[in-house]
Design an enzyme around this catalytic site. Structure first.
Site, short mmCIF file in Angstrom:
data_model
loop_
_atom_site.label_atom_id
_atom_site.label_comp_id
_atom_site.label_asym_id
_atom_site.label_seq_id
_atom_site.Cartn_x
_atom_site.Cartn_y
_atom_site.Cartn_z
N CYS A 114 -34.60 -4.39 -13.25
CA CYS A 114 -34.62 -5.78 -12.76
C CYS A 114 -33.82 -5.96 -11.48
O CYS A 114 -34.06 -6.90 -10.72
CB CYS A 114 -34.09 -6.73 -13.84
N HIS A 248 -32.60 -13.57 -10.17
CA HIS A 248 -33.54 -12.87 -11.05
C HIS A 248 -33.92 -13.82 -12.18
O HIS A 248 -33.07 -14.49 -12.75
CB HIS A 248 -32.86 -11.62 -11.60
N ASN A 278 -39.99 -13.02 -17.21
CA ASN A 278 -39.20 -12.00 -16.51
C ASN A 278 -40.13 -10.93 -15.96
O ASN A 278 -40.69 -10.14 -16.74
CB ASN A 278 -38.17 -11.42 -17.48
N1 ACO Z 1 -39.64 -15.91 -31.88
C1 ACO Z 1 -39.05 -16.44 -32.96
N2 ACO Z 1 -37.90 -15.97 -33.47
C2 ACO Z 1 -37.35 -14.91 -32.85
C3 ACO Z 1 -37.92 -14.30 -31.73
C4 ACO Z 1 -39.12 -14.84 -31.24
N3 ACO Z 1 -39.75 -14.35 -30.17
N4 ACO Z 1 -37.14 -13.27 -31.34
C5 ACO Z 1 -36.10 -13.24 -32.19
N5 ACO Z 1 -36.22 -14.22 -33.12
C6 ACO Z 1 -35.32 -14.55 -34.21
C7 ACO Z 1 -34.53 -13.37 -34.69
O1 ACO Z 1 -35.27 -12.61 -35.63
C8 ACO Z 1 -33.33 -14.03 -35.33
O2 ACO Z 1 -33.70 -14.50 -36.61
P1 ACO Z 1 -32.65 -14.45 -37.84
O3 ACO Z 1 -31.50 -15.32 -37.40
O4 ACO Z 1 -33.45 -15.01 -38.95
O5 ACO Z 1 -32.28 -13.01 -37.96
C9 ACO Z 1 -33.10 -15.26 -34.44
O6 ACO Z 1 -34.35 -15.48 -33.75
C10 ACO Z 1 -31.98 -15.08 -33.45
O7 ACO Z 1 -32.17 -13.83 -32.81
P2 ACO Z 1 -31.21 -13.36 -31.65
O8 ACO Z 1 -31.73 -12.09 -31.05
O9 ACO Z 1 -29.80 -13.37 -32.14
O10 ACO Z 1 -31.44 -14.55 -30.64
P3 ACO Z 1 -30.58 -14.96 -29.39
O11 ACO Z 1 -30.10 -16.34 -29.56
O12 ACO Z 1 -29.61 -13.91 -28.99
O13 ACO Z 1 -31.72 -15.02 -28.29
C11 ACO Z 1 -32.60 -13.72 -26.48
C12 ACO Z 1 -32.47 -13.86 -27.99
C13 ACO Z 1 -33.41 -14.87 -25.95
C14 ACO Z 1 -33.31 -12.41 -26.17
C15 ACO Z 1 -31.18 -13.74 -25.88
O14 ACO Z 1 -30.34 -12.81 -26.50
C16 ACO Z 1 -31.20 -13.46 -24.43
O15 ACO Z 1 -31.66 -14.26 -23.65
N6 ACO Z 1 -30.67 -12.30 -23.98
C17 ACO Z 1 -30.76 -11.88 -22.63
C18 ACO Z 1 -31.83 -10.90 -22.59
C19 ACO Z 1 -32.68 -10.95 -21.35
O16 ACO Z 1 -32.84 -11.93 -20.70
N7 ACO Z 1 -33.23 -9.80 -21.10
C20 ACO Z 1 -34.13 -9.64 -20.04
C21 ACO Z 1 -33.94 -8.34 -19.45
S1 ACO Z 1 -32.34 -8.16 -18.83
C22 ACO Z 1 -32.25 -9.02 -17.52
O17 ACO Z 1 -33.22 -9.14 -16.88
C23 ACO Z 1 -30.95 -9.69 -17.19
#
Ligand code: ACO
EC number: 2.3.1.180
Length: 321
Positions: A114, A248, A278
């Site tokens: 990225c 980004h 993304n």
């Molecule tokens: N739809 C529905 N539910 C989902 C999904 C989905 N697509 N994905 C995960 N869940 C559920 C999980 O199973 C979990 O359920 P549970 O509580 O019953 O176990 C719940 O949602 C919470 O999951 P988490 O992974 O803890 O969710 P979080 O609040 O951390 O959000 C996310 C996840 C959006 C990926 C967040 O961590 C994030 O934005 N991280 C940054 C990652 C990113 O942007 N990466 C891109 C590449 S890196 C970069 O470019 C910077």
């Protein structure tokens, strides 16, 4: 007079097919509400079989050349930032060169996921200022849909495909136009937090994206705020001098939290994550092109670019348009 890399033109290309969260929810266990609330994403473009990182990159490059008033033959350097090359080799940059019909020049790929576009801009800037070329095409192009695990709802909803390109030209300027500073970082000890579980030298397969989302989120806000502070300090400018931030486009919450940390008002941040998701190395040049074409970014504006991705790698650039 100072020799600087000046932004001469921008371009973009998106795959024909656009997929909404609702459409995605028909084949993945997710919902529009969950995706919008956690990420701000509403749509992503997904490449059809005839659309590749190379074809999208070449289409974006053609637009950037036209905007710069240049021909392919004027280009002395092509850098493609990508984590999803058309082939393991040759570099997608050479395929783009062939598609553009550009004669002998320097062409290679940069792999920093990225942050790839920031890495590529920084390398191009150094090469232009040391005389390696007069005009450079710097392209971020990705087909991340090809390396997504469509059974993993925690990652597959986050990404999209696309390409963005800029032409940078070496110019003797008597004002502060051009790239004023760039900063790059990498901390390889975090390479297991966001990676692809395959590759030619390990599994012999392409592999799929794997991510520890919460850790990525935490590091992204800290690293992006810190590198923006560094790169502005390098120029002697402050957040108050910035006309536009082109971040980004990984996640709306990362973008908002970073801007808040630096005291940058939300109305000066270019957002495309809702429309494109993304697109990895393509996200910054795609957003830059949009804001240039819709007239938000104008000649004389101070623009800051930033990105963070797998590795971890991250970087930022300051330029006067
Ligand atoms: N739809 C529905 N539910 C989902 C999904 C989905 N697509 N994905 C995960 N869940 C559920 C999980 O199973 C979990 O359920 P549970 O509580 O019953 O176990 C719940 O949602 C919470 O999951 P988490 O992974 O803890 O969710 P979080 O609040 O951390 O959000 C996310 C996840 C959006 C990926 C967040 O961590 C994030 O934005 N991280 C940054 C990652 C990113 O942007 N990466 C891109 C590449 S890196 C970069 O470019 C910077």
């Amino acid at each position: 007079m100072t020799l600087r890399s000046v932004l001469a033109g921008t371009g973009a290309a998106l795959p024909r097919t656009r997929v909404s969260n609702e459409e995605l929810a028909q084949r993945v266990d997710t919902s529009d509400e969950w995706i919008v609330e956690r990420t701000g994403i509403r749509f992503r473009h997904i490449a059809e079989p005839d659309e590749t990182t190379g074809t999208l990159g070449a289409a974006a490059a053609r637009q950037a050349l036209e905007a710069a008033g240049l021909e392919a033959a004027d280009i002395g350097l092509i850098i493609v930032a990508t984590a999803t090359p058309d082939n393991t080799f040759p570099a997608t940059a050479t395929k783009v060169q062939a598609m553009l019909g550009a004669p002998d020049c320097i062409a290679f790929d940069v792999a920093a996921v990225c942050s790839g576009f920031l890495y590529a801009v920084s390398v191009a800037d150094s090469m232009l200022r040391t005389g390696a070329a007069k005009h450079a095409l710097v392209i971020g192009s990705e087909t991340f849909s090809r390396i997504l695990d469509w059974e993993d709802r925690a990652t597959c909803v986050l990404f999209g495909d696309g390409a963005g390109a800029v032409v940078l030209s070496a110019e003797d300027v008597d004002d502060d136009r051009g790239i004023l500073a760039t900063r790059l970082h990498a901390e390889g000890q975090y390479c297991d937090m966001l990676y692809v579980d395959g590759g030619p030298s390990t599994t012999g397969t392409v592999g799929h994206v794997r991510m520890q989302g919460r850790e990525v989120f935490r590091h992204a806000v800290t690293n992006l705020a810190s590198v923006l502070g560094e790169v502005l300090a390098d120029t002697g400018l402050s957040a108050a001098d910035v006309d536009w931030v082109v971040p980004h486009q990984a996640n709306r919450r990362i973008i908002d939290a970073t801007a808040k940390k630096l005291g940058l008002p939300a109305e000066r941040v270019v957002l495309t994550v809702d429309q494109h998701a993304n697109t990895s190395a393509a996200s910054v040049p795609l957003a830059l092109d949009l804001a240039v074409r819709d007239g938000r970014i104008k000649r004389g504006d101070l623009v800051v670019l930033e990105a963070m991705g797998g590795g971890f790698t991250w970087g930022a650039a300051v330029l006067r348009v």
